[in-house]
Every structure is written in C-alpha cells, then in structure tokens.
Design a protein around this motif. Structure first.
Motif, PDB file in Angstrom:
ATOM      1  N   THR A  60     100.855  -6.252 -46.307  1.00 54.74           N
ATOM      2  CA  THR A  60     101.279  -7.287 -47.234  1.00 54.74           C
ATOM      3  C   THR A  60     100.569  -7.076 -48.559  1.00 54.74           C
ATOM      4  O   THR A  60      99.334  -6.944 -48.590  1.00 54.74           O
ATOM      5  N   ALA A  61     101.349  -7.036 -49.627  1.00 52.76           N
ATOM      6  CA  ALA A  61     100.751  -6.935 -50.965  1.00 52.76           C
ATOM      7  C   ALA A  61     100.141  -8.278 -51.328  1.00 52.76           C
ATOM      8  O   ALA A  61     100.747  -9.328 -51.124  1.00 52.76           O
ATOM      9  N   CYS A  62      98.943  -8.228 -51.837  1.00 52.42           N
ATOM     10  CA  CYS A  62      98.196  -9.434 -52.178  1.00 52.42           C
ATOM     11  C   CYS A  62      97.578  -9.192 -53.551  1.00 52.42           C
ATOM     12  O   CYS A  62      96.617  -8.433 -53.673  1.00 52.42           O
ATOM     13  N   ASP A  63      98.129  -9.819 -54.576  1.00 51.33           N
ATOM     14  CA  ASP A  63      97.736  -9.480 -55.942  1.00 51.33           C
ATOM     15  C   ASP A  63      96.530 -10.254 -56.469  1.00 51.33           C
ATOM     16  O   ASP A  63      96.217 -10.179 -57.649  1.00 51.33           O
ATOM     17  N   THR A  77      99.006 -16.558 -44.079  1.00 51.94           N
ATOM     18  CA  THR A  77     100.258 -15.915 -43.673  1.00 51.94           C
ATOM     19  C   THR A  77     100.494 -15.927 -42.167  1.00 51.94           C
ATOM     20  O   THR A  77     101.510 -15.416 -41.712  1.00 51.94           O
ATOM     21  N   ASN A  78      99.576 -16.469 -41.390  1.00 48.56           N
ATOM     22  CA  ASN A  78      99.754 -16.468 -39.937  1.00 48.56           C
ATOM     23  C   ASN A  78      99.168 -17.740 -39.340  1.00 48.56           C
ATOM     24  O   ASN A  78      98.555 -18.544 -40.043  1.00 48.56           O
ATOM     25  N   SER A  79      99.356 -17.903 -38.042  1.00 51.43           N
ATOM     26  CA  SER A  79      98.861 -19.111 -37.377  1.00 51.43           C
ATOM     27  C   SER A  79      97.922 -18.796 -36.218  1.00 51.43           C
ATOM     28  O   SER A  79      97.780 -19.587 -35.296  1.00 51.43           O
ATOM     29  N   ALA A  80      97.282 -17.638 -36.249  1.00 50.98           N
ATOM     30  CA  ALA A  80      96.374 -17.237 -35.174  1.00 50.98           C
ATOM     31  C   ALA A  80      95.203 -18.208 -35.077  1.00 50.98           C
ATOM     32  O   ALA A  80      94.766 -18.778 -36.079  1.00 50.98           O
ATOM     33  N   THR A  81      94.687 -18.371 -33.870  1.00 50.84           N
ATOM     34  CA  THR A  81      93.562 -19.295 -33.667  1.00 50.84           C
ATOM     35  C   THR A  81      92.230 -18.688 -34.082  1.00 50.84           C
ATOM     36  O   THR A  81      91.295 -19.407 -34.396  1.00 50.84           O
TER      37      THR A  81
END
Length: 179
Positions: A60-63, A77-81
C-alpha cells in the motif's frame, strides 16, 4: 489465536526487505488466514508490489512523511487484534509468532517488544551516555494502540520509542524479549 497485521515500512528496511518478507512469509504459512502482511512505502512502485505478493503480502502506498504517520495510516487499513510494527534491527526467528501469541493470549501481556541483542559493553555505554537502544519489533494489542492514540504523527525516528513510553505511562503490561 489472534489475528495479526504485520506492518512493514519499506523505507526502514531497505535492502533487508526481501529477507524480512521471507521470514514473515513462513509465519503466515504456519498460521493461514490469521496473518496479514502489509508493506507500506512512500510511492506506488511495481517492484514493491511484486515483492510483497511474492511473499504473500500486499503493498500500500502511504504518502505520509513520518514513521509515526505511516504507522497510523497502516493500522487504520485493517481490523486485526494485534498490530506488529517491524524493526530494521535484529532478525526474527521462524517461531516468533507462536511466542507472541503465547505471551499476549496466555500470559496476558499487552505488548511484546523483540529487542535485538547487544553486547553488555554497548548496553552499558548507551546507559552511561543516555542514548536509547534501537527500537525492537513491537507487537501491541489494537485496543491499547487505539487507547493511547497510536503513534505521534509528528515523530519520525523516535516514533516507536515514544509509543512504548506512552504505553508504560498508561500502565500497559509490556514484556521485552531478547532476540
């Protein structure tokens, strides 16, 4: 077992990125559907996208300009615990994820830091000169990461240390594990 998001900042790892992704790929294979490998970088590069896919991750590009801001963006960007922020210092063994799961789930720690080994003389010199150790790989429960507001987006090279200090100030249970 918890769901893990392993966040790899390509600007921190540089030439070590392929070797690091190979180790992470082994952890993902041992725990399918529980591990998400997310590689972030400043621009959308085909080389990083292909490298990430080769080892079972996604790019994922993250500027954002700072490590803190990129870490926060990747965590959203995610829902991991459990969020894992890789360090360029030290090398993880193949069973590191099992160890993290045992410490966080069964022993009720809130965060685990895998610290790179440093010789006793170097450790004593750092303590004498009041120089902090290089940050280790940080594994933190999402609830604690969100509770303290994540990384300070203004910080770059000291973002990980600042997060750990704020976790300690809030009485999070943190264990440091030598590599």
């Amino acid at each position: 077992m918890n769901a893990y998001s392993i966040i790899v900042d390509s600007t921190l790892l540089g030439a070590h990125l392929p070797r690091c992704l190979a180790t992470l790929s082994e952890a993902a294979r041992r725990h399918p559907s529980r591990v998400d490998i997310l590689v972030i970088g400043p621009t959308d590069e085909a080389r990083l996208t292909a490298l990430s896919r080769r080892f079972g991750g996604r790019f994922t590009a993250c500027d954002q300009d700072t490590i803190g801001a990129r870490g926060n963006a990747a965590a959203r960007t995610n829902s991991a615990t459990i969020l894992v922020f890789l360090s360029p210092h030290g090398r993880l063994r193949s069973d590191w994820l099992d160890r993290v799961n045992q410490l966080l789930d069964h022993q009720a720690w809130d965060a685990v830091i895998f610290q790179p080994h440093s010789p006793a003389l170097l450790t004593n010199l750092r303590r004498l000169w009041h120089v902090s150790r290089p940050p280790g790989t940080l594994c933190v429960a999402r609830q604690w990461f969100e509770r303290i507001g994540g990384f300070d987006p203004a910080l770059d090279s000291t973002a990980h240390e600042d997060l750990v200090e704020r976790l300690r100030a809030c009485h999070a249970r943190i264990v440091e594990v030598p590599l």
